[in-house]
Design an enzyme around this catalytic site. Structure first.
Site, mmCIF file in Angstrom:
data_model
loop_
_atom_site.group_PDB
_atom_site.id
_atom_site.type_symbol
_atom_site.label_atom_id
_atom_site.label_comp_id
_atom_site.label_asym_id
_atom_site.label_seq_id
_atom_site.Cartn_x
_atom_site.Cartn_y
_atom_site.Cartn_z
ATOM 1 C CG ASP A 30 -10.327 -59.509 -10.691
ATOM 2 O OD1 ASP A 30 -9.359 -59.649 -11.464
ATOM 3 O OD2 ASP A 30 -10.282 -58.772 -9.670
ATOM 4 C CG LEU A 150 -0.281 -62.313 -22.738
ATOM 5 C CD1 LEU A 150 -0.254 -60.811 -22.604
ATOM 6 C CD2 LEU A 150 -1.701 -62.812 -22.542
ATOM 7 C CB CYS A 264 6.252 -58.206 -17.813
ATOM 8 S SG CYS A 264 4.471 -58.407 -17.883
ATOM 9 C CE LYS A 267 5.547 -58.660 -12.473
ATOM 10 N NZ LYS A 267 5.422 -60.087 -12.501
HETATM 11 C C1 UGA Z 1 6.886 -58.896 -22.160
HETATM 12 C C2 UGA Z 1 7.393 -60.079 -23.005
HETATM 13 O O1 UGA Z 1 7.773 -59.603 -24.295
HETATM 14 C C3 UGA Z 1 6.278 -61.118 -23.165
HETATM 15 O O2 UGA Z 1 6.763 -62.239 -23.889
HETATM 16 C C4 UGA Z 1 5.840 -61.559 -21.763
HETATM 17 O O3 UGA Z 1 4.772 -62.499 -21.836
HETATM 18 C C5 UGA Z 1 5.351 -60.346 -20.987
HETATM 19 O O4 UGA Z 1 6.431 -59.384 -20.889
HETATM 20 C C6 UGA Z 1 4.952 -60.795 -19.626
HETATM 21 O O5 UGA Z 1 5.832 -61.215 -18.860
HETATM 22 O O6 UGA Z 1 3.752 -60.880 -19.347
HETATM 23 P P1 UGA Z 1 5.335 -56.775 -22.639
HETATM 24 O O7 UGA Z 1 5.626 -56.356 -21.228
HETATM 25 O O8 UGA Z 1 3.944 -56.714 -23.156
HETATM 26 O O9 UGA Z 1 5.830 -58.286 -22.869
HETATM 27 O O10 UGA Z 1 6.222 -55.832 -23.543
HETATM 28 P P2 UGA Z 1 7.424 -55.989 -24.595
HETATM 29 O O11 UGA Z 1 6.898 -56.003 -25.954
HETATM 30 O O12 UGA Z 1 8.334 -57.091 -24.196
HETATM 31 O O13 UGA Z 1 8.171 -54.590 -24.363
HETATM 32 C C7 UGA Z 1 8.762 -54.299 -23.104
HETATM 33 C C8 UGA Z 1 9.451 -52.968 -23.111
HETATM 34 O O14 UGA Z 1 10.649 -53.034 -23.869
HETATM 35 C C9 UGA Z 1 8.648 -51.807 -23.701
HETATM 36 O O15 UGA Z 1 8.777 -50.690 -22.827
HETATM 37 C C10 UGA Z 1 9.327 -51.535 -25.029
HETATM 38 O O16 UGA Z 1 9.221 -50.200 -25.422
HETATM 39 C C11 UGA Z 1 10.762 -51.910 -24.702
HETATM 40 N N1 UGA Z 1 11.577 -52.266 -25.887
HETATM 41 C C12 UGA Z 1 11.243 -53.342 -26.637
HETATM 42 C C13 UGA Z 1 12.697 -51.498 -26.203
HETATM 43 O O17 UGA Z 1 13.020 -50.516 -25.515
HETATM 44 N N2 UGA Z 1 13.456 -51.843 -27.293
HETATM 45 C C14 UGA Z 1 13.148 -52.913 -28.060
HETATM 46 O O18 UGA Z 1 13.879 -53.179 -29.037
HETATM 47 C C15 UGA Z 1 12.013 -53.676 -27.736
#
Ligand code: UGA
Length: 437
Positions: A30, A150, A264, A267
């Site tokens: 990095d 992930l 993620c 954006k």
């Molecule tokens: C997300 C995807 O789930 C991953 O599969 C992907 O690899 C990742 O983006 C990425 O592109 O790198 P992540 O950003 O870690 O993962 O978070 P999520 O678990 O997807 O949650 C995203 C948002 O949705 C959070 O703010 C969470 O609070 C919200 N959320 C999730 C809700 O408001 N309601 C739900 O029922 C579930």
């Protein structure tokens, strides 16, 4: 195998550590010297459950090292690109400058037969362009695109035991060779019969953005339903349970609340829309603009509910905000709905005190104007309203009777629909959820 991982953020640091844990010989690279120093000292620069353990054990095994010098990638057979693709300033498109710079800096250190593997989330068409750059350099390396799925908070498990693998490879013998190299990298996942899709570059790139677009749509769908539930007296949680029993729909990602955030989903849907417009097919995914709008509206909704619930002008009120990170098990506050709500309330003049088990440090860097406390008790004390915006277990476990004795006015806005409304009401609270009577 000898691997290099370029970019040691949430994705790269976990990938490098997990690959070393699985037996590969890995160098993580990095340009951020501070990040590399921290990783080399065995301390991840961010909170990710399970990462300190595998980082320490992989480094102790001698299979993992970190460097700021791209020349240290030389000698590795497979080079993963895991740098960020943030939203471009002043546009919805993805900023590819880090990906481009990583590939350019890697070129002089590549040898014939090496495989460069893109893991970053990129607009469709990027891999084909980069494959051209690598080919034109004459180094004899080739390119595969291997999107990462992930989730923060579960990144170690998701990397070591992924639920599927996708390889975007060139046609013909080069593609077969690339797939064989990746199969060797992911030997343990292969042995565990992990579903594998070997496809072309464009499909691999699109799989990733389509998956995130689908998840974002699911969340905005249930939030739109919760807006209707609010005006009709329906119960969004029972509705989600009921439709979720249909296997075609599924219950996961149907939790209504303040909406999605993080580095993620927000954006990625914007970059997808921008890319579709570039390709002359903006209308195909124009619904994602609505998904984004519904999502952003939830933040306003929580702020408006708070203003309405207060028994005094907002600029004279103390508002306790429970949650800053974009979701539990993470210290990430990028595009966090929780932090956004806290900032908006502060902007309206409220005396905001916010707490979060992991998100305070990152929030303070971005928004020093908020007051932070590591103590739930101090945060709640004398509050005129409480707003829960990240569903950490620490907040779900708060005893409503204990909390009622601390605040000035027992009003709670449950921005994640996560508390037991009946128990809070029984303890004397005015409980307000989203689409939940
Ligand atoms: C997300 C995807 O789930 C991953 O599969 C992907 O690899 C990742 O983006 C990425 O592109 O790198 P992540 O950003 O870690 O993962 O978070 P999520 O678990 O997807 O949650 C995203 C948002 O949705 C959070 O703010 C969470 O609070 C919200 N959320 C999730 C809700 O408001 N309601 C739900 O029922 C579930």
């Amino acid at each position: 195998m000898k691997l290099s991982v370029i970019g040691c953020g949430y994705l790269g640091a976990v990938h490098a550590s997990a690959m070393a844990e699985l037996g590969h010989d890995v160098v993580g690279i990095d340009i951020d010297a501070r990040k590399i120093d921290q990783l080399a000292a065995g301390t991840p620069p961010f909170y990710e459950p399970g990462l300190p353990e595998i980082l320490t054990s992989a480094m102790a095994s001698g299979r993992l090292r970190f460097s700021t010098d791209i020349a240290d990638a030389a000698g590795a057979q497979v080079h993963f690109i895991g740098v960020g693709t943030p939203q471009k300033a002043g546009s919805h498109a993805a900023d590819l400058s880090y990906v481009d710079a990583a590939v350019q800096s890697l070129l002089p250190h590549l040898a014939a037969g090496d495989l460069v593997v893109g893991k970053s989330t990129v607009p469709v068409g990027t891999a084909a362009r980069l494959a051209g750059v690598i080919e034109a350099s004459g180094c004899g390396a080739s390119l595969a695109w291997n999107p990462e799925f992930l989730r923060e908070g579960f990144a170690v498990k998701d990397t070591i035991s992924p639920d599927r693998l996708v390889y975007g490879v060139p046609a013909g013998a080069a593609g077969e060779h690339a797939a064989a190299q990746l199969n060797e990298v992911y030997a343990s996942a292969m042995a565990a019969q992990t579903p594998l899709i070997v496809t072309d570059y464009a499909t691999a790139e699109l799989v990733k953005v389509a998956a995130n677009a689908f998840l974002a749509t699911k969340i905005s769908f249930i939030n739109a339903m919760s807006e209707i539930a609010d005006v009709s007296g329906a119960n969004i949680t029972e509705l989600a349970d009921a439709i979720g029993f249909d296997n075609r729909i599924g219950r996961r990602f149907l939790n209504a609340g303040v909406g999605f955030g993080g580095g993620c989903l927000p954006k990625d849907i914007r970059a997808f829309t921008a890319r579709a417009e570039e390709l002359g097919r903006g209308e195909s995914v124009s619904f994602l603009k609505e998904v984004d709008a519904i999502n952003m509206r939830q933040r306003q909704r929580v702020v408006a509910m708070t203003l309405q619930a207060l028994d005094k002008p907002v600029y004279t009120a103390k508002v306790a905000v429970l949650g800053l990170s974009f979701k539990p098990h993470s210290d990430d506050v990028r595009d966090s709905p929780a932090l956004d709500v806290a900032v908006q309330l502060r902007g309206l003049g409220a005396d905001v005190m916010a707490t979060d088990p992991q998100g305070i440090e990152n929030s303070r860097l971005r928004h020093p104007q908020l007051t932070y406390s590591t103590s739930i008790e101090e945060t709640l004390r004398a509050a005129d309203a409480v707003v829960l915006v990240t569903e950490w277990a620490e907040f779900k476990q708060i005893d409503p009777v204990w909390a009622a004795a601390l605040v000035r006015v027992p009003i709670i806005i449950d921005g994640r629909n996560t508390l037991d409304a009946a128990a809070w009401r029984a303890a004397g609270w005015i409980y307000l959820g989203l689409g939940r009577p």
